[in-house]
Design a protein around this motif. Structure first.
Motif, PDB file in Angstrom:
ATOM      1  N   VAL A 110       0.834  -1.203   0.000  1.00  0.00           N
ATOM      2  CA  VAL A 110       0.000   0.000   0.000  1.00  0.00           C
ATOM      3  C   VAL A 110       0.868   1.251   0.000  1.00  0.00           C
ATOM      4  CG1 VAL A 110      -1.740   1.299   1.287  1.00  0.00           C
ATOM      5  CG2 VAL A 110      -1.930  -1.186   1.096  1.00  0.00           C
ATOM      6  N   THR A 111       1.949   1.227   0.772  1.00  0.00           N
ATOM      7  CA  THR A 111       2.853   2.374   0.794  1.00  0.00           C
ATOM      8  C   THR A 111       3.446   2.630  -0.579  1.00  0.00           C
ATOM      9  OG1 THR A 111       3.425   1.826   3.092  1.00  0.00           O
ATOM     10  CG2 THR A 111       4.877   3.352   1.941  1.00  0.00           C
ATOM     11  N   GLN A 112       3.765   1.559  -1.318  1.00  0.00           N
ATOM     12  CA  GLN A 112       4.362   1.699  -2.642  1.00  0.00           C
ATOM     13  C   GLN A 112       3.317   2.062  -3.696  1.00  0.00           C
ATOM     14  OE1 GLN A 112       7.519   1.642  -3.567  1.00  0.00           O
ATOM     15  NE2 GLN A 112       7.155   1.749  -5.777  1.00  0.00           N
ATOM     16  N   GLU A 113       2.139   1.471  -3.625  1.00  0.00           N
ATOM     17  CA  GLU A 113       1.161   1.623  -4.686  1.00  0.00           C
ATOM     18  C   GLU A 113       0.437   2.974  -4.665  1.00  0.00           C
ATOM     19  OE1 GLU A 113       0.541  -0.022  -7.276  1.00  0.00           O
ATOM     20  OE2 GLU A 113       1.409  -2.003  -7.006  1.00  0.00           O
ATOM     21  N   LEU A 114       0.152   3.528  -3.490  1.00  0.00           N
ATOM     22  CA  LEU A 114      -0.541   4.815  -3.432  1.00  0.00           C
ATOM     23  C   LEU A 114       0.144   5.773  -2.462  1.00  0.00           C
ATOM     24  CD1 LEU A 114      -2.858   6.196  -4.842  1.00  0.00           C
ATOM     25  CD2 LEU A 114      -4.345   5.558  -2.956  1.00  0.00           C
ATOM     26  N   GLY A 115       0.366   5.342  -1.231  1.00  0.00           N
ATOM     27  CA  GLY A 115       1.156   6.140  -0.312  1.00  0.00           C
ATOM     28  C   GLY A 115       0.338   6.986   0.640  1.00  0.00           C
ATOM     29  N   PRO A 116       0.947   7.398   1.759  1.00  0.00           N
ATOM     30  CA  PRO A 116       0.217   8.069   2.838  1.00  0.00           C
ATOM     31  C   PRO A 116      -0.087   9.535   2.597  1.00  0.00           C
ATOM     32  CG  PRO A 116       2.545   7.854   3.399  1.00  0.00           C
ATOM     33  CD  PRO A 116       2.349   7.121   2.102  1.00  0.00           C
ATOM     34  N   SER A 117       0.422  10.141   1.510  1.00  0.00           N
ATOM     35  CA  SER A 117       0.122  11.547   1.251  1.00  0.00           C
ATOM     36  C   SER A 117      -1.247  11.726   0.607  1.00  0.00           C
ATOM     37  CB  SER A 117       1.202  12.158   0.356  1.00  0.00           C
ATOM     38  OG  SER A 117       1.220  11.533  -0.914  1.00  0.00           O
ATOM     39  N   PRO A 496      -3.408  16.824   2.573  1.00  0.00           N
ATOM     40  CA  PRO A 496      -3.560  15.592   3.349  1.00  0.00           C
ATOM     41  C   PRO A 496      -4.189  15.866   4.712  1.00  0.00           C
ATOM     42  CG  PRO A 496      -1.351  15.793   2.408  1.00  0.00           C
ATOM     43  CD  PRO A 496      -2.014  17.126   2.240  1.00  0.00           C
ATOM     44  N   ALA A 497      -4.279  14.814   5.530  1.00  0.00           N
ATOM     45  CA  ALA A 497      -4.941  14.916   6.834  1.00  0.00           C
ATOM     46  C   ALA A 497      -4.283  15.979   7.711  1.00  0.00           C
ATOM     47  CB  ALA A 497      -4.904  13.555   7.535  1.00  0.00           C
ATOM     48  N   ALA A 498      -5.105  16.825   8.332  1.00  0.00           N
ATOM     49  CA  ALA A 498      -4.614  17.888   9.211  1.00  0.00           C
ATOM     50  C   ALA A 498      -5.774  18.371  10.073  1.00  0.00           C
ATOM     51  CB  ALA A 498      -4.021  19.039   8.406  1.00  0.00           C
ATOM     52  N   LYS A 499      -5.459  19.215  11.056  1.00  0.00           N
ATOM     53  CA  LYS A 499      -6.474  19.840  11.888  1.00  0.00           C
ATOM     54  C   LYS A 499      -6.302  21.347  11.819  1.00  0.00           C
ATOM     55  CE  LYS A 499      -6.891  16.037  15.223  1.00  0.00           C
ATOM     56  NZ  LYS A 499      -6.727  15.641  16.662  1.00  0.00           N
TER      57      LYS A 499
END
Length: 543
Positions: A110-117, A496-499
């Motif tokens: 998952v990290t390689q295919e799409l990634g956390p950003s 990306p995710a933030a508050k």
């Protein structure tokens, strides 16, 4: 009485064979309860940077790319060696610790295919598709490898992430959710690739039909999706609600908050196996789901504006998709008894909430019946275009008419009815709350009929965190009171995710306001701030 024992024995043998044959046939065609695998065997090869196999197997201590992950230009002495003792290792599909690092298959895929950003909903959709695809290949007995021929798996890809980035992947991989067909627990072949155009590619399976993918109209291109299924960049666009898959383009009228919306869009008529939520009961009408694909006629910032005291508009359009597991029986557009204002089979409507989208103010206002020529069914995966949708604020039905600019949230929903008899909603927001999300849009009412002048925008202030690259965990956005009177400010961010943490005036100075952006992952963020008063909203300023 004479008994022929040979005949009786022969008869018993025939009956026994018939019984065993029936039993065998029954067993062969009985639905099997699929037992998902926990491990996967991979041929590990050194890879090119794009994930294509070189054909050269990884060996113990290997520091070639694909056998281990590293950025280009990394000194050899800093590269972590291949962590396995074989070029054909057995890996846990979920979590697996090797040398105190996470080498589990899905964590690194998952990290390689799409990634956390990418948006959390998009990353989770990728995780579920990747798990399903792996299950199906194992079920088929395929000999898999770590290249993009299947799914790119590179050791240490997850290990180099920051803690916040790991959290995104952890949440995406959590659970053992995978995709199947209705009344079946076997995994589908959840093909996916880089991108689609405005329609996805039709695949060989019934769940890989070509579907309308309008968010790709500006930037989408066919890349790696020749077998059908999900486009990764399209999944990111839907998660951002943006025409650009990095979230840096024009806002789209629709944003999807869940992986289920993304996956049910790209894989037609599927079910989700492994989703458990004790707070969310099953739908009252199993099989019904919908996805909003687009709204037309919206005003700035993808909102609906009611100006000069008006409370009714009918200049909107929408495109929605049947993303469930059943065909929709639409009313005949020429038959008032099936598609008139009083009777219909399926309709689009909305529920009104306050600006925070937490308090229900009015349940259901105006319905727009879904109709077609001769009452044709809307099949799974198909979309329907609606025009001249009526939107009315229910001031005549008990909602107080405000004296100043007031914003609300419309939650769009689908009503299921037969001659308007059942009155069942796919995402009904009151008790009981069902499991499918509504599609929400901000709506603002301006009662002023004499002056429609918008306030001036706020002024940027020099004490803001400088724009550009930063490693700060907290970014401050400061602005100054505009030149015209205002009632307050509205703000949002893209990225990306933030508050966002808004604050009172700085040191008691009523002309200076600020908020803090707290990023949860690395990435690019844009913050928009606009002022509002009785006459409307200003143009936004951005950081």
């Amino acid at each position: 009485m004479i008994k022929n024992s040979k005949f009786m024995i022969f008869t018993l043998l025939i009956l026994t064979l018939i019984f065993l044959t029936i039993a065998k046939i029954t067993t062969a065609f009985a639905p099997l309860n699929y037992d998902p695998p926990t491990q996967i065997k991979l041929n590990m090869f050194a890879l090119q940077r794009g994930g294509v196999s070189t054909g050269s197997p990884c060996v113990v201590g290997d520091i070639r790319y694909g056998c281990t992950y590293f950025e280009e230009g990394t000194p050899k002495e800093s590269i972590l060696p291949y962590p396995f003792d074989s070029s054909f290792p057995t890996l846990n599909i979920e979590s697996q610790t090797v040398n105190n690092t996470e080498q589990g298959y899905l964590y690194n895929v998952v990290t390689q295919e799409l990634g956390p950003s990418m948006p959390p909903a998009s990353v989770r959709a990728q995780a579920i598709a990747a798990r399903t695809y792996a299950y199906s290949l194992i079920e088929d007995g395929s000999q898999m490898n770590n290249s993009t021929q299947f799914q790119a798996y590179i050791p240490y890809k997850y290990a180099v992430l920051s803690d916040n980035e790991k959290l995104v992947i952890n949440q995406a991989v959590a659970g053992s959710v995978y995709l199947s067909l209705p009344n079946d627990t076997n995994p589908i072949h959840a093909f996916f690739g880089a991108d689609n155009g405005i329609h996805t590619t039709k695949g060989a399976a019934p769940y890989l039909v070509s579907v309308y993918d309008p968010i790709n109209a500006k930037e989408g291109t066919f890349a790696g999706t020749g077998y059908g299924g999900m486009g990764q960049r399209g999944a990111a666009r839907w998660g951002f609600g943006n025409e650009n898959w990095y979230g840096n383009g024009n806002d789209w009228s629709v944003k999807w908050e869940t992986a289920q919306q993304i996956l049910s869009h790209y894989y037609t008529g599927i079910e989700f196996q492994g989703i458990t939520n004790p707070k969310v009961p099953q739908l009252p009408e199993p099989g019904y789901r919908f996805n909003m694909l687009n709204f037309t006629g919206l005003d700035s910032e993808q909102t609906i504006q009611f100006k000069n005291g008006t409370d009714f508009r009918n200049d909107f359009g929408a495109v929605l998709q049947n993303s469930g597991t059943l065909a929709w029986n639409l009313g005949d557009i020429d038959d008032v008894n099936e598609c008139g204002t009083a009777k219909h089979n399926i309709a689009l409507s909305y529920h009104l909430y306050d600006e925070t989208n937490t308090n229900l103010l009015y349940f259901e206002e105006i319905r727009t019946a879904l109709c077609s020529n001769e009452g044709r069914d809307l099949l799974m995966g198909e979309d329907i275009t609606l025009k001249n949708i009526n939107v009315k604020l229910p001031f005549d039905d008990g909602l107080p008419r405000p004296n100043s600019v007031t914003c609300y949230t419309l939650r769009w929903d689908i009503e299921l009815a037969q001659g308007h008899a059942k009155n069942i909603w796919i995402s009904r927001p009151d008790t009981p709350k069902y499991e499918w999300p509504t599609q929400d849009i901000e709506i603002c009412y301006n009662p002023n009929t004499a002056n429609d002048d918008k306030p001036d925008p706020p002024k940027k202030h020099s004490s803001s965190t400088p724009e550009g690259d930063t490693k700060l965990e907290q970014i401050s956005i400061v602005w100054q009171y505009p030149n015209t009177p205002i009632k307050g400010y509205r703000y949002k961010y893209e990225g990306p995710a933030a508050k966002l943490e808004p604050h009172e005036p700085i040191n008691g100075d009523p002309t200076l306001h600020y908020l803090n952006l707290l990023p949860e992952v690395d990435g690019e963020y844009t913050v928009y701030v606009k002022a509002y008063n009785e006459n409307g909203e200003s143009d936004p300023i951005s950081y």
